[in-house]
Write a protein that holds these residues in place. Structure first.
Motif, PDB file in Angstrom:
ATOM      1  N   MET A  78       0.845  -1.192   0.000  1.00  0.00           N
ATOM      2  CA  MET A  78       0.000   0.000   0.000  1.00  0.00           C
ATOM      3  C   MET A  78       0.882   1.244   0.000  1.00  0.00           C
ATOM      4  SD  MET A  78      -3.081   0.996   2.625  1.00  0.00           S
ATOM      5  CE  MET A  78      -2.082   1.734   3.907  1.00  0.00           C
ATOM      6  N   LYS A  79       0.571   2.196  -0.835  1.00  0.00           N
ATOM      7  CA  LYS A  79       1.359   3.415  -0.926  1.00  0.00           C
ATOM      8  C   LYS A  79       1.206   4.254   0.338  1.00  0.00           C
ATOM      9  CE  LYS A  79       2.354   7.328  -3.956  1.00  0.00           C
ATOM     10  NZ  LYS A  79       1.976   8.032  -5.193  1.00  0.00           N
ATOM     11  N   ARG A  80       2.338   4.712   0.855  1.00  0.00           N
ATOM     12  CA  ARG A  80       2.311   5.477   2.097  1.00  0.00           C
ATOM     13  C   ARG A  80       2.217   6.962   1.795  1.00  0.00           C
ATOM     14  NH1 ARG A  80       7.207   3.441   3.736  1.00  0.00           N
ATOM     15  NH2 ARG A  80       7.732   5.518   4.520  1.00  0.00           N
ATOM     16  N   ARG A  81       1.567   7.692   2.718  1.00  0.00           N
ATOM     17  CA  ARG A  81       1.518   9.142   2.634  1.00  0.00           C
ATOM     18  C   ARG A  81       2.866   9.704   3.076  1.00  0.00           C
ATOM     19  NH1 ARG A  81      -1.909   8.850   6.729  1.00  0.00           N
ATOM     20  NH2 ARG A  81      -0.943  10.740   7.584  1.00  0.00           N
ATOM     21  N   ALA A  82       3.312  10.766   2.389  1.00  0.00           N
ATOM     22  CA  ALA A  82       4.586  11.377   2.747  1.00  0.00           C
ATOM     23  C   ALA A  82       4.542  11.968   4.146  1.00  0.00           C
ATOM     24  CB  ALA A  82       4.959  12.460   1.729  1.00  0.00           C
ATOM     25  N   ASP A  83       3.335  12.439   4.568  1.00  0.00           N
ATOM     26  CA  ASP A  83       3.279  13.068   5.881  1.00  0.00           C
ATOM     27  C   ASP A  83       3.139  12.046   7.021  1.00  0.00           C
ATOM     28  OD1 ASP A  83       0.670  12.329   5.431  1.00  0.00           O
ATOM     29  OD2 ASP A  83      -0.145  14.359   5.423  1.00  0.00           O
ATOM     30  N   GLU A  84       3.189  10.736   6.691  1.00  0.00           N
ATOM     31  CA  GLU A  84       3.275   9.743   7.765  1.00  0.00           C
ATOM     32  C   GLU A  84       4.621   9.851   8.475  1.00  0.00           C
ATOM     33  OE1 GLU A  84       0.865   5.782   7.180  1.00  0.00           O
ATOM     34  OE2 GLU A  84       2.164   6.115   5.457  1.00  0.00           O
ATOM     35  N   LEU A  85       5.635  10.312   7.745  1.00  0.00           N
ATOM     36  CA  LEU A  85       6.970  10.486   8.303  1.00  0.00           C
ATOM     37  C   LEU A  85       7.388  11.935   8.094  1.00  0.00           C
ATOM     38  CD1 LEU A  85       9.593   9.407   9.525  1.00  0.00           C
ATOM     39  CD2 LEU A  85      10.293   8.688   7.229  1.00  0.00           C
ATOM     40  N   VAL A  86       7.568  12.669   9.176  1.00  0.00           N
ATOM     41  CA  VAL A  86       7.970  14.075   9.122  1.00  0.00           C
ATOM     42  C   VAL A  86       9.398  14.184   9.622  1.00  0.00           C
ATOM     43  CG1 VAL A  86       7.564  16.374  10.076  1.00  0.00           C
ATOM     44  CG2 VAL A  86       5.631  14.945   9.381  1.00  0.00           C
ATOM     45  N   VAL A  87      10.251  14.857   8.854  1.00  0.00           N
ATOM     46  CA  VAL A  87      11.676  14.934   9.160  1.00  0.00           C
ATOM     47  C   VAL A  87      12.120  16.389   9.209  1.00  0.00           C
ATOM     48  CG1 VAL A  87      13.984  14.176   8.466  1.00  0.00           C
ATOM     49  CG2 VAL A  87      11.996  12.762   7.911  1.00  0.00           C
ATOM     50  N   PHE A  88      12.774  16.774  10.285  1.00  0.00           N
ATOM     51  CA  PHE A  88      13.356  18.116  10.401  1.00  0.00           C
ATOM     52  C   PHE A  88      14.819  18.044   9.990  1.00  0.00           C
ATOM     53  CE2 PHE A  88       9.755  18.383  13.337  1.00  0.00           C
ATOM     54  CZ  PHE A  88       9.217  19.615  12.992  1.00  0.00           C
ATOM     55  N   LEU A  89      15.134  18.676   8.862  1.00  0.00           N
ATOM     56  CA  LEU A  89      16.471  18.589   8.288  1.00  0.00           C
ATOM     57  C   LEU A  89      16.991  19.961   7.912  1.00  0.00           C
ATOM     58  CD1 LEU A  89      16.544  15.575   5.806  1.00  0.00           C
ATOM     59  CD2 LEU A  89      17.752  15.786   7.975  1.00  0.00           C
ATOM     60  N   GLY A  90      18.311  20.080   7.888  1.00  0.00           N
ATOM     61  CA  GLY A  90      18.966  21.300   7.433  1.00  0.00           C
ATOM     62  C   GLY A  90      20.335  20.953   6.878  1.00  0.00           C
ATOM     63  N   PRO A  91      21.408  21.392   7.532  1.00  0.00           N
ATOM     64  CA  PRO A  91      22.749  21.158   6.999  1.00  0.00           C
ATOM     65  C   PRO A  91      23.237  19.720   7.101  1.00  0.00           C
ATOM     66  CG  PRO A  91      22.867  22.297   9.108  1.00  0.00           C
ATOM     67  CD  PRO A  91      21.427  22.299   8.697  1.00  0.00           C
ATOM     68  N   SER A  92      22.613  18.891   7.945  1.00  0.00           N
ATOM     69  CA  SER A  92      23.122  17.528   8.120  1.00  0.00           C
ATOM     70  C   SER A  92      22.883  16.641   6.908  1.00  0.00           C
ATOM     71  CB  SER A  92      22.488  16.879   9.357  1.00  0.00           C
ATOM     72  OG  SER A  92      22.881  17.529  10.532  1.00  0.00           O
ATOM     73  N   LEU A  93      21.763  16.865   6.202  1.00  0.00           N
ATOM     74  CA  LEU A  93      21.418  16.000   5.080  1.00  0.00           C
ATOM     75  C   LEU A  93      20.488  16.737   4.139  1.00  0.00           C
ATOM     76  CD1 LEU A  93      21.637  12.971   4.077  1.00  0.00           C
ATOM     77  CD2 LEU A  93      19.429  12.614   5.205  1.00  0.00           C
ATOM     78  N   PRO A  94      20.766  16.754   2.836  1.00  0.00           N
ATOM     79  CA  PRO A  94      19.841  17.396   1.895  1.00  0.00           C
ATOM     80  C   PRO A  94      18.486  16.704   1.891  1.00  0.00           C
ATOM     81  CG  PRO A  94      21.993  17.044   0.876  1.00  0.00           C
ATOM     82  CD  PRO A  94      22.000  16.289   2.173  1.00  0.00           C
ATOM     83  N   ALA A  95      17.440  17.486   1.691  1.00  0.00           N
ATOM     84  CA  ALA A  95      16.080  16.947   1.692  1.00  0.00           C
ATOM     85  C   ALA A  95      15.902  15.872   0.622  1.00  0.00           C
ATOM     86  CB  ALA A  95      15.075  18.077   1.480  1.00  0.00           C
ATOM     87  N   ALA A  96      16.509  16.073  -0.538  1.00  0.00           N
ATOM     88  CA  ALA A  96      16.351  15.105  -1.624  1.00  0.00           C
ATOM     89  C   ALA A  96      16.890  13.734  -1.232  1.00  0.00           C
ATOM     90  CB  ALA A  96      17.062  15.615  -2.876  1.00  0.00           C
ATOM     91  N   GLU A  97      17.977  13.707  -0.463  1.00  0.00           N
ATOM     92  CA  GLU A  97      18.536  12.420  -0.036  1.00  0.00           C
ATOM     93  C   GLU A  97      17.610  11.732   0.956  1.00  0.00           C
ATOM     94  OE1 GLU A  97      22.635  12.005   0.911  1.00  0.00           O
ATOM     95  OE2 GLU A  97      23.219  13.783  -0.225  1.00  0.00           O
ATOM     96  N   ALA A  98      16.992  12.505   1.829  1.00  0.00           N
ATOM     97  CA  ALA A  98      16.044  11.914   2.766  1.00  0.00           C
ATOM     98  C   ALA A  98      14.867  11.311   2.024  1.00  0.00           C
ATOM     99  CB  ALA A  98      15.569  12.972   3.756  1.00  0.00           C
TER     100      ALA A  98
ATOM    101  N   ALA B 261      17.958  28.675   3.728  1.00  0.00           N
ATOM    102  CA  ALA B 261      17.139  27.736   2.968  1.00  0.00           C
ATOM    103  C   ALA B 261      17.330  27.893   1.469  1.00  0.00           C
ATOM    104  CB  ALA B 261      15.666  27.928   3.332  1.00  0.00           C
ATOM    105  N   GLU B 262      17.518  29.136   1.017  1.00  0.00           N
ATOM    106  CA  GLU B 262      17.679  29.390  -0.419  1.00  0.00           C
ATOM    107  C   GLU B 262      18.883  28.641  -0.984  1.00  0.00           C
ATOM    108  OE1 GLU B 262      18.287  33.213  -3.459  1.00  0.00           O
ATOM    109  OE2 GLU B 262      18.059  33.523  -1.290  1.00  0.00           O
ATOM    110  N   HIS B 263      19.889  28.417  -0.148  1.00  0.00           N
ATOM    111  CA  HIS B 263      21.094  27.718  -0.590  1.00  0.00           C
ATOM    112  C   HIS B 263      21.181  26.309   0.011  1.00  0.00           C
ATOM    113  CE1 HIS B 263      22.051  32.032  -1.150  1.00  0.00           C
ATOM    114  NE2 HIS B 263      22.634  31.588  -2.242  1.00  0.00           N
ATOM    115  N   GLY B 264      20.018  25.756   0.347  1.00  0.00           N
ATOM    116  CA  GLY B 264      19.948  24.363   0.767  1.00  0.00           C
ATOM    117  C   GLY B 264      20.579  24.057   2.103  1.00  0.00           C
TER     118      GLY B 264
END
Length: 389
Positions: free
Chosen positions: A1-21, A124-127
Motif C-alpha cells: 500500500m502506498k504510504r503518505r509522505a506526511d506519515e513520516l515528518v523529518v526536520f532537516l537542514g545542513p546535516s542532510l539534503p532533503a532530496a537524499e532523505a 534555505a535558499e542555498h539548501g
C-alpha cells in the motif's frame, strides 16, 4: 500500500539534503526545528517524527515539551545526527528513540555540550549548506585517522583539542589544520594531508541517514499508533502551545495564535473564559479531594458533547482538527466536564453544610432576575399563597 509522505515528518537542514532523505523514504521534510515547530507538525498526523537539525542561539530551540507532546499523541519520535541526538539523549527515558554515534556519545557522556554539533550554515535558499565543521565530525575523523594509523593517540587528541579551541563559526578544516600544525611533526602533517585528500566522512550526515532509515522502517512495519502516557504540562507550556500551535481547517493550517486573537475580541469572550475557568477550577478541586471520573462517565460526556454538536461520524476527525483537538485532547476536556458534573451533583456533600440544588437555582435566578419574573407571573395569575403562609 502506498504510504503518505506526511506519515513520516523529518526536520532537516545542513546535516542532510532533503532530496537524499526523500530517496530513503517518502517523507515530509521541514526546515531545522525551532520552538513550536514540533507542535505545528503534529497537525499533519504523522506516525513518526525525525528530529535531526534544529536551531539554537539566535532563535529558541525545539522544546522538550513538544517532543513529549508528540509521544503522548502516539507519534514515534526519533532523533540523531545533531540537535536530535542531544534531545534523544535527554528524553530516551521518556520514549524518544536515539539513533547513531552522536546520540551514543551524548547518552554515554563522551560529549555533553550542544556546541559539539554546532556549525555555521547557509540559509534555505542555498539548501542549508554547511559552511563550517562540527566538532563531532572532527572527533570522528580523528578516530578514523587513528584506525588508519595516520595519527597516533597524541596526534588524534591534538586534532580534537585544536578544533575545540576554535569558535564553531570559524571552525573550517583549513583553520583546524593551521591550529594543530604546531603539535604535529612534518611527517604527520604529510601523512594527514595525503589521507585527508581522499575525503573524510561526515558523521552527522551518516547518522541523519541512519535515523531516517530507522524511522521509515518503523512506519513500514509498526502497528497503528496508540496514545502514550498522559502528562500534565505546566500552565506556561499550555499557554505557549495555544499561541505556537496550528489548527487545520481542511488542508489549510491556521496559526492558533491568530485564532486566539479573534476569540479575545469576541462579544462573548468573557463568558466563555469564565465558564472554562469554573469548569477547570471545579475539576481541579474534585481531583484534589481524591475523586475521579469513571470511564463510563467520561464516555457519557463525550457522547453528549457530540450530540450537542450534531456532527456526523464521518466528519468527526475533521471537526476535531478544525477545533484544535484530537481524540486524547477531547477526552481530557470531557473528563473535566464529568468532574464538574460530579461536583455539581454532589455539591451538598462536598462541603460541610454544602449548598443544595434548590439553593443554587434560587441564587442564580435572583441574581439574573428570573425569580422576579416567576413571582410576577404567579401574582398576575392570582396564584394563592400556601397554607403555611
Amino acid at each position: 500500500m502506498k504510504r503518505r509522505a506526511d506519515e513520516l515528518v523529518v526536520f532537516l537542514g545542513p546535516s542532510l539534503p532533503a532530496a537524499e532523505a526523500r530517496r530513503i523514504s517518502p517523507c515530509t521534510v521541514l526546515p531545522p526545528a525551532r520552538q513550536g515547530d514540533v507542535w505545528r507538525a503534529l497537525s499533519l498526523k504523522p506516525r513518526a517524527l525525525v528530529l535531526v537539525d534544529g536551531v539554537f542561539e539566535a532563535q529558541p530551540s525545539v522544546w522538550h515539551h513538544e517532543l513529549l507532546a508528540a509521544l503522548e499523541a502516539g507519534v514515534a519520535v526519533f532523533g540523531g545526527g545533531s540537535m536530535g541526538a542531544l534531545r534523544a539523549a535527554e528524553l530516551s527515558a521518556h520514549g524518544m528513540v536515539g539513533v547513531g554515534r552522536v546520540f551514543g556519545w551524548y547518552r554515554d557522556g563522551v560529549v555533553a555540550d550542544d556546541s559539539e554539533v554546532a556549525l555555521l550554515h547557509a540559509d534555505a535558499e542555498h539548501g542549508w549548506r554547511p559552511l563550517t565543521v562540527p566538532l563531532v565530525n572532527v572527533r570522528h575523523a580523528a578516530e578514523r585517522a587513528l584506525k588508519a594509523r595516520v595519527l597516533g593517540r597524541p596526534g588524534a587528541r591534538a586534532l580534537v583539542d585544536a578544533a575545540a579551541g576554535l569558535f564553531y563559526q570559524e571552525r573550517s578544516w583549513a583553520r583546524i589544520r593551521e591550529a594543530v600544525a604546531p603539535s604535529w611533526s612534518r611527517a604527520v602533517l604529510q601523512a594527514w594531508d595525503a589521507w585527508f585528500a581522499g575525503g573524510v566522512e561526515d558523521l552527522k550526515r551518516l547518522d541523519a541517514m541512519d535515523c531516517v532509515r530507522t524511522a521509515a522502517e518503523f512506519v513500514r512495519h509498526a502497528a497503528p499508533p496508540a496514545p502514550g502516557a498522559r502528562r500534565n504540562p505546566s500552565s506556561l507550556v499550555r499557554r505557549r502551545r495555544l499561541v505556537e500551535d496550528v489548527t487545520r481547517v481542511g488542508p489549510r493550517p491556521v496559526d492558533s495564535g491568530r485564532v486566539m486573537e479573534l476569540l479575545r475580541g469576541a462579544p462573548d469572550a468573557a463568558a466563555w473564559a469564565e465558564a472554562g475557568l469554573r469548569r477547570a477550577l471545579l475539576a481541579g478541586w474534585v481531583r484534589s479531594l481524591g475523586l475521579q471520573a469513571t470511564d463510563e462517565e467520561i464516555a457519557a460526556e463525550e457522547a453528549a458533547w457530540w450530540q450537542e454538536r450534531g456532527v456526523r461520524a464521518s466528519r468527526r476527525q475533521a471537526f476535531l482538527a478544525a477545533n484544535g483537538l484530537d481524540g486524547p485532547a477531547l477526552r481530557q476536556l470531557c473528563e473535566a466536564r464529568a468532574l464538574e458534573r460530579l461536583a455539581l451533583t454532589h455539591a451538598a456533600r462536598l462541603l460541610p453544610d454544602g449548598p443544595s440544588w434548590d439553593e443554587a437555582l434560587a441564587s442564580e435566578a435572583r441574581l439574573g432576575g428570573q425569580w422576579e419574573q416567576a413571582a410576577r407571573a404567579l401574582a398576575e395569575a392570582g396564584d394563592p399563597p400556601s397554607e403555611e403562609e
